[in-house]
Design an enzyme around this catalytic site. Structure first.
Site, PDB file in Angstrom:
ATOM      1  CB  THR A   1      -0.917   0.036   1.239  1.00 34.31           C
ATOM      2  OG1 THR A   1      -0.124  -0.192   2.408  1.00 34.31           O
ATOM      3  CG2 THR A   1      -1.991  -1.030   1.152  1.00 34.31           C
TER       4      THR A   1
ATOM      5  CG  ASP B   1      10.796  -1.572   3.790  1.00 34.58           C
ATOM      6  OD1 ASP B   1       9.666  -1.795   4.253  1.00 34.58           O
ATOM      7  OD2 ASP B   1      11.306  -2.250   2.876  1.00 34.58           O
TER       8      ASP B   1
ATOM      9  CD  GLU C   1      16.013  -0.077  -1.255  1.00 37.30           C
ATOM     10  OE1 GLU C   1      15.586  -1.225  -1.448  1.00 37.30           O
ATOM     11  OE2 GLU C   1      16.282   0.363  -0.116  1.00 37.30           O
TER      12      GLU C   1
END
Length: 370
Positions: free
Chosen positions: A32, A162, A150
Site C-alpha cells: 500500500t 521500510d 534506493e
C-alpha cells in the site's frame, strides 16, 4: 570483533560517530505504501550499525564485517556495486553537502528474511552523515533520502515504509504512517499485557525484489489508477464501481490495495480499543488478499500461515514484499511451542527447508551509539 574495532584496524583511528538503525516487520498494510496508502510496521531488534568518519577528498572507503577482506575503496560513486550501492547511494543523494567517508558496517538483520536490511543500512549511514556534518535533517527527511537512494541509485522502486519504520520506530509501538502526507504516529503495541507474541516465521526462501515482479505490481497499480482517473489507488472510494471499470490483474491489484487500507484502519481501531486478541482475523484476511489478489505469496509462505493457524495462532500472514521471506503469526504465549512444531512438521512433510523462528519485539528506531 566489534564494528568500532574493525574501523580502527582498517583505518587507523576511531570513528567520529556510530549509529544503529533497525530492520522492520510490517504488522499490516502490504504493497500500500507506493499507492499512497496506510501502513503499520514496527522496528525489530536486529539492524545495521555504521561507524563513520568523513573525508574531504571525495574518496569512499567501505568495510563490512559481513564481507570480510580489505576495505573497498571507491574513487567515484559510479564504481560501487553490490551492497556498497546502498551506502554510496545515500552519499550521492546528499550531493555536495558531503564528500567522501571512511565507513565500517556491521549488521545482524537475518539475511533474506524480508526484514529490510537494506533500509537499515541506508538509514544508519544517512543518520551518521547527518550527525557528523550537522545537516539538521529530521528522521522523516532521512527516511525520504534513504528511499530516494534506493529508488534512484540502486534502482529498486520501493515505497517509504521500510525507511520510515527504521528511522521513526519507537520501542513498544507500531508506526502508523500515511504514505501520502507522511503524517505518522506511534500506536502502542503491548502484546505481553495480553499474553501474546508476534512470531516471525522465516521461510528461508530468499527473495530478490529488484528482479522485476515488485516493479511489475507497482506498474499495474499505477496503470489502474490512471484508468480510474485517480492520483493513486488510495483514492478509490467506490470499490465496486472501480472494479467494474477494470479487468484482469489490474482489477485484482486494486481490490487488494483498497481493502488492505481498510484493514490497516480497522486494526488500529482494535488496538486503540484494547482488543489486541481480535486482530488475528485481519491478519488472515490480509494474507488471503496478498495470495489471491496481489499474487505475491509462495508455497512456503502459504504453508507457514496455514500451519501456524492449525497450531493455535490467532492469525497469520506473509509480511514484506513477498515471493519468499517471512510470515508473522499472532500467538498466545502458551501456544508458541505448538505453533513452531506445527510449522516445522508441515515443512518437513513437504520437503521444504526447515524454517527459522524469530521473536518480533517492537524496538527503537535509528539512534546514536557513540
Amino acid at each position: 570483533m566489534s564494528v568500532v574495532e574493525a574501523f580502527r584496524a582498517a583505518y587507523g583511528a576511531s570513528p567520529q560517530t556510530v549509529w544503529r538503525a533497525p530492520g522492520r516487520v510490517n504488522l499490516i498494510g502490504e504493497h500500500t505504501d507506493y499507492n499512497d496508502g496506510f501502513v503499520l510496521p514496527f522496528a525489530v531488534p536486529w539492524g545495521v550499525t555504521a561507524a563513520l568518519t568523513p573525508r574531504t577528498d571525495g574518496t569512499i572507503r567501505l568495510l563490512s564485517l559481513q564481507a570480510p577482506g580489505e576495505p573497498v575503496t571507491l574513487a567515484t560513486r559510479e564504481e560501487s556495486k553490490g551492497w556498497t550501492r546502498y551506502v554510496v547511494g545515500v552519499l550521492a543523494m546528499l550531493g555536495d553537502r558531503v564528500e567522501g567517508a571512511d565507513i565500517a558496517i556491521d549488521g545482524d538483520v537475518p539475511s533474506g528474511a524480508g526484514l529490510s536490511s537494506s533500509a537499515a543500512l541506508e538509514v544508519a549511514v544517512a543518520s551518521a552523515l547527518n550527525d557528523v556534518h550537522e545537516l539538521g535533517l529530521t528522521p522523516m527527511e532521512l527516511a525520504l533520502l534513504s528511499q530516494k537512494a534506493e529508488n534512484d541509485f540502486v534502482g529498486m522502486p520501493c515505497g517509504i515504509m521500510d525507511q520510515a519504520a527504521s528511522a521513526l520506530g519507537k520501542e513498544g509501538h507500531a508506526l502508523f504512517l500515511d504514505c501520502r502526507s507522511l503524517g505518522s504516529r506511534n500506536i502502542p503495541l503491548d502484546l505481553a499485557a495480553h499474553g501474546l507474541s508476534i512470531l516471525i516465521i522465516d521461510t528461508q526462501v530468499h527473495h530478490e525484489h529488484a528482479g522485476g515482479e515488485y516493479a511489475k505490481r507497482r506498474a499495474e497499480c499505477e496503470s489502474a489508477a490512471r484508468k480510474l482517473g485517480v492520483p493513486a489507488l488510495r483514492d478509490v472510494t467506490d470499490l465496486a464501481g472501480a472494479l467494474d471499470q477494470l479487468k484482469g490483474d489490474e482489477r485484482k491489484r486494486t481490490m487488494h490495495v483498497v481493502t488492505e487500507n481498510h484493514r490497516v484502519e480497522a486494526l488500529i481501531g482494535l488496538l486503540r480499543a484494547g482488543q489486541v486478541t481480535e486482530i488475528g482475523a485481519l491478519l488472515n484476511a490480509s494474507h488471503l488478499s496478498l495470495r489471491d489478489q496481489y499474487e505475491v505469496s509462495s508455497p512456503e509462505l502459504d504453508l507457514a500461515v496455514e500451519a501456524a493457524i492449525r497450531g493455535g495462532a490467532r492469525g497469520a500472514r506473509m509480511t514484506g514484499g513477498g515471493f519468499g521471506g517471512s510470515a508473522i503469526a499472532l500467538v498466545p504465549d502458551e501456544r508458541l511451542e505448538n505453533v513452531q512444531r506445527s510449522v516445522s512438521d508441515a515443512y518437513a512433510e513437504r520437503g521444504f527447508q526447515a524454517p527459522r523462528f524469530l521473536p518480533a519485539i517492537p524496538s527503537a528506531g535509528a539512534h546514536r551509539l557513540s
